[in-house]
Design a protein around this motif. Structure first.
Motif, mmCIF file in Angstrom:
data_model
loop_
_atom_site.group_PDB
_atom_site.id
_atom_site.type_symbol
_atom_site.label_atom_id
_atom_site.label_comp_id
_atom_site.label_asym_id
_atom_site.label_seq_id
_atom_site.Cartn_x
_atom_site.Cartn_y
_atom_site.Cartn_z
ATOM 1 N N VAL A 51 -27.687 -41.703 -21.266
ATOM 2 C CA VAL A 51 -27.439 -40.266 -21.291
ATOM 3 C C VAL A 51 -28.752 -39.508 -21.120
ATOM 4 O O VAL A 51 -29.757 -39.834 -21.760
ATOM 5 N N HIS A 52 -28.751 -38.486 -20.290
ATOM 6 C CA HIS A 52 -29.948 -37.691 -20.052
ATOM 7 C C HIS A 52 -30.375 -36.989 -21.339
ATOM 8 O O HIS A 52 -29.548 -36.469 -22.090
ATOM 9 N N MET A 53 -31.690 -36.931 -21.581
ATOM 10 C CA MET A 53 -32.197 -36.304 -22.801
ATOM 11 C C MET A 53 -31.887 -34.815 -22.857
ATOM 12 O O MET A 53 -31.864 -34.206 -23.924
ATOM 13 N N CYS A 54 -31.621 -34.210 -21.691
ATOM 14 C CA CYS A 54 -31.326 -32.781 -21.638
ATOM 15 C C CYS A 54 -29.819 -32.516 -21.563
ATOM 16 O O CYS A 54 -29.384 -31.414 -21.244
ATOM 17 N N SER A 55 -29.017 -33.512 -21.868
ATOM 18 C CA SER A 55 -27.564 -33.339 -21.802
ATOM 19 C C SER A 55 -27.106 -32.310 -22.829
ATOM 20 O O SER A 55 -27.691 -32.171 -23.912
ATOM 21 N N THR A 56 -26.050 -31.584 -22.493
ATOM 22 C CA THR A 56 -25.539 -30.566 -23.413
ATOM 23 C C THR A 56 -24.885 -31.188 -24.641
ATOM 24 O O THR A 56 -24.814 -30.555 -25.696
ATOM 25 N N GLY A 57 -24.432 -32.433 -24.512
ATOM 26 C CA GLY A 57 -23.860 -33.110 -25.672
ATOM 27 C C GLY A 57 -24.896 -33.324 -26.761
ATOM 28 O O GLY A 57 -24.619 -33.139 -27.946
ATOM 29 N N LEU A 58 -26.132 -33.668 -26.342
ATOM 30 C CA LEU A 58 -27.205 -33.903 -27.303
ATOM 31 C C LEU A 58 -27.870 -32.608 -27.758
ATOM 32 O O LEU A 58 -28.228 -32.457 -28.924
ATOM 33 N N ASN A 59 -28.040 -31.668 -26.839
ATOM 34 C CA ASN A 59 -28.793 -30.459 -27.160
ATOM 35 C C ASN A 59 -27.965 -29.343 -27.779
ATOM 36 O O ASN A 59 -28.437 -28.617 -28.649
ATOM 37 N N TYR A 60 -26.716 -29.210 -27.335
ATOM 38 C CA TYR A 60 -25.912 -28.073 -27.772
ATOM 39 C C TYR A 60 -24.595 -28.477 -28.433
ATOM 40 O O TYR A 60 -23.764 -27.613 -28.734
ATOM 41 N N GLY A 61 -24.407 -29.774 -28.653
ATOM 42 C CA GLY A 61 -23.194 -30.224 -29.322
ATOM 43 C C GLY A 61 -21.932 -30.013 -28.504
ATOM 44 O O GLY A 61 -20.857 -29.818 -29.078
ATOM 45 N N GLN A 62 -22.069 -30.020 -27.166
ATOM 46 C CA GLN A 62 -20.872 -29.869 -26.326
ATOM 47 C C GLN A 62 -20.133 -31.207 -26.306
ATOM 48 O O GLN A 62 -20.308 -32.032 -25.432
ATOM 49 N N GLU A 63 -19.296 -31.368 -27.324
ATOM 50 C CA GLU A 63 -18.684 -32.686 -27.573
ATOM 51 C C GLU A 63 -17.427 -32.521 -28.414
ATOM 52 O O GLU A 63 -17.342 -31.621 -29.252
ATOM 53 N N CYS A 64 -16.447 -33.351 -28.174
ATOM 54 C CA CYS A 64 -15.258 -33.393 -29.032
ATOM 55 C C CYS A 64 -14.736 -34.823 -29.080
ATOM 56 O O CYS A 64 -15.095 -35.664 -28.252
ATOM 57 N N PHE A 65 -13.902 -35.084 -30.069
ATOM 58 C CA PHE A 65 -13.401 -36.450 -30.234
ATOM 59 C C PHE A 65 -11.999 -36.431 -30.817
ATOM 60 O O PHE A 65 -11.496 -35.410 -31.278
ATOM 61 N N GLU A 66 -11.369 -37.598 -30.804
ATOM 62 C CA GLU A 66 -10.046 -37.793 -31.386
ATOM 63 C C GLU A 66 -10.050 -39.107 -32.159
ATOM 64 O O GLU A 66 -10.995 -39.895 -32.084
ATOM 65 N N GLY A 67 -8.990 -39.335 -32.914
ATOM 66 C CA GLY A 67 -8.838 -40.594 -33.637
ATOM 67 C C GLY A 67 -7.365 -40.943 -33.709
ATOM 68 O O GLY A 67 -6.543 -40.116 -34.106
ATOM 69 N N ILE A 144 -30.547 -27.125 -19.393
ATOM 70 C CA ILE A 144 -31.402 -26.529 -20.416
ATOM 71 C C ILE A 144 -30.935 -25.119 -20.778
ATOM 72 O O ILE A 144 -31.163 -24.636 -21.891
ATOM 73 N N GLY A 145 -30.240 -24.458 -19.885
ATOM 74 C CA GLY A 145 -29.695 -23.142 -20.182
ATOM 75 C C GLY A 145 -28.418 -23.257 -20.991
ATOM 76 O O GLY A 145 -27.831 -24.337 -21.123
ATOM 77 N N LEU A 146 -27.982 -22.130 -21.534
ATOM 78 C CA LEU A 146 -26.752 -22.135 -22.335
ATOM 79 C C LEU A 146 -25.546 -22.041 -21.415
ATOM 80 O O LEU A 146 -24.869 -21.004 -21.318
ATOM 81 N N SER A 147 -25.278 -23.150 -20.741
ATOM 82 C CA SER A 147 -24.164 -23.264 -19.808
ATOM 83 C C SER A 147 -23.584 -24.666 -19.906
ATOM 84 O O SER A 147 -24.251 -25.591 -20.393
ATOM 85 N N PRO A 148 -22.339 -24.854 -19.463
ATOM 86 C CA PRO A 148 -21.735 -26.186 -19.514
ATOM 87 C C PRO A 148 -22.509 -27.197 -18.676
ATOM 88 O O PRO A 148 -23.207 -26.841 -17.715
#
Length: 356
Positions: A51-67, A144-148
């Motif tokens: 995963v890229h170090m600048c990914s939005t999942g790592l930097n901005y928490g653009q992430e969701c999950f299920e169980g 790096i910007g606040l975008s998806p």
């Protein structure tokens, strides 16, 4: 299709596997880009993602999950409990978090790939265990910007887990968290975003050290209404004049738990009254409920015998129970019987009907 009679591996002690991560055979992985949409997916074996170090999942928490869970049923089939509902909820969360939706066929295909690759890791019927499945969607491309993100990754991995209640369902003490609000009135509480969960680690760990296995939140605006437990939804039962009533919050801040909506359906089938409404904390103070529980995928039902708020403590029933109450026991048994194939699945909750 893989052989549906693949037996459980003999490399695990199925009675003592607990609830923890362990590597198994592989997991399904899909990638999305604006140009191509979702790819055809693959089965991966390396648990480490590039995963890229600048990914939005790592930097901005653009992430969701299920169980959700797969079960080895009494007749030998391996089936998953209500995956369509989890897929719907993931897409609601994805839309709120500016992430691409996952078509139902891809969501189900990913589950199918993961389960079929790990049939021997589905615990034996009668063990109380299951193959816990974790669908995960996150921004994997750099922004790096606040975008998806310009790229998203969707995976489904599995972990064999044991019986949550190895020694029987035991009621526990709970406490109210007063110095942290789980969700704002118009916030993210009804969505399964990863960022909703990390902030509760500190208060729940503090509560556990004080003897409270689970913690309950009140509404953030007035602190007078029940919101959720930190890990699961709130459900309560009252019995009056021979009528059993199930009460549960279902407002804007409440996560739409698949376990809760399933228990509600079972309660209606049993002829009980169901009230999905705001629940003032004063009803707990006044002892209006005979049984209270947390409900969620991991344990299904966790009965609560006492709730503490500051220096005050409120008994549920006698407050000294050592066994699950009769009402929740009836719901729990019916729920588990459907998952385990002990009774006919008349609702079509177990997928696929023919099994893997």
């Amino acid at each position: 299709m893989s052989n549906p009679t693949t037996p459980p591996t003999d490399k695990l002690d199925w009675q003592n596997i607990g609830f923890q991560y362990r590597d198994i055979n592989g997991y399904a992985k899909y990638t999305w880009t604006p140009e191509n949409g979702w790819d055809e997916g693959s089965l991966e074996t390396n648990p480490y993602l590039n995963v890229h170090m600048c990914s939005t999942g790592l930097n901005y928490g653009q992430e969701c999950f299920e169980g959700l869970k797969a079960f080895r049923t009494k007749d030998g089939r391996i089936r998953v409990f209500r995956p369509h509902e989890n897929g719907k909820r993931m897409n609601l969360t994805a839309a709120f978090g500016s992430m691409p939706g996952i078509p139902e066929e891809i969501f189900l295909e990913a589950i199918k790939k993961t389960v079929q690759a790990n049939l021997e890791y589905v615990p034996p019927y009668g063990s109380g265990g299951s193959l816990y499945l974790r669908p995960l969607l996150f921004g994997s491309g750099p922004m790096i910007g606040l975008s998806p993100a310009p790229e998203f990754t969707f995976i489904v991995f599995g972990v064999p887990v044991g019986n949550y209640y190895k020694d029987g369902v035991k009621p526990v003490d709970a406490c109210i968290i007063e110095d942290f609000d789980r969700s704002a009135p118009l916030g993210t509480g009804s969505f399964k975003l990863g960022g909703n969960y990390a902030p509760v680690f500190l208060p729940t760990e503090k509560a556990k050290k004080q003897g409270f296995p689970i913690t309950l939140h009140l509404d953030s605006k007035t602190h007078t209404y029940v919101d959720e437990f930190s890990t699961s939804n709130f459900v309560a039962l009252s019995n009056k004049d021979g009528v059993t009533t199930l009460v549960t919050p279902n407002g804007r801040t409440i996560l739409r738990s698949v376990t809760r909506i399933s228990l509600v359906e079972i309660a209606r089938d049993l002829g009980w009254t169901v009230e999905e409404r705001d629940v003032p904390f004063s009803e707990i103070e006044e002892g209006k409920f005979d049984e209270i529980a947390a409900c969620g995928t991991a344990a299904v039902i966790t009965p609560v015998k006492r709730i503490s708020r500051g220096e005050k403590s409120y008994n549920i029933g006698s407050g000294e129970q050592t066994e699950i109450g009769a009402g929740f026991e009836a719901l729990y048994k019916q729920y588990k019987a459907i998952q385990n194939g002990d009774i006919a699945d008349t609702k079509g909750w177990m997928w696929p009907a023919e099994g893997f």
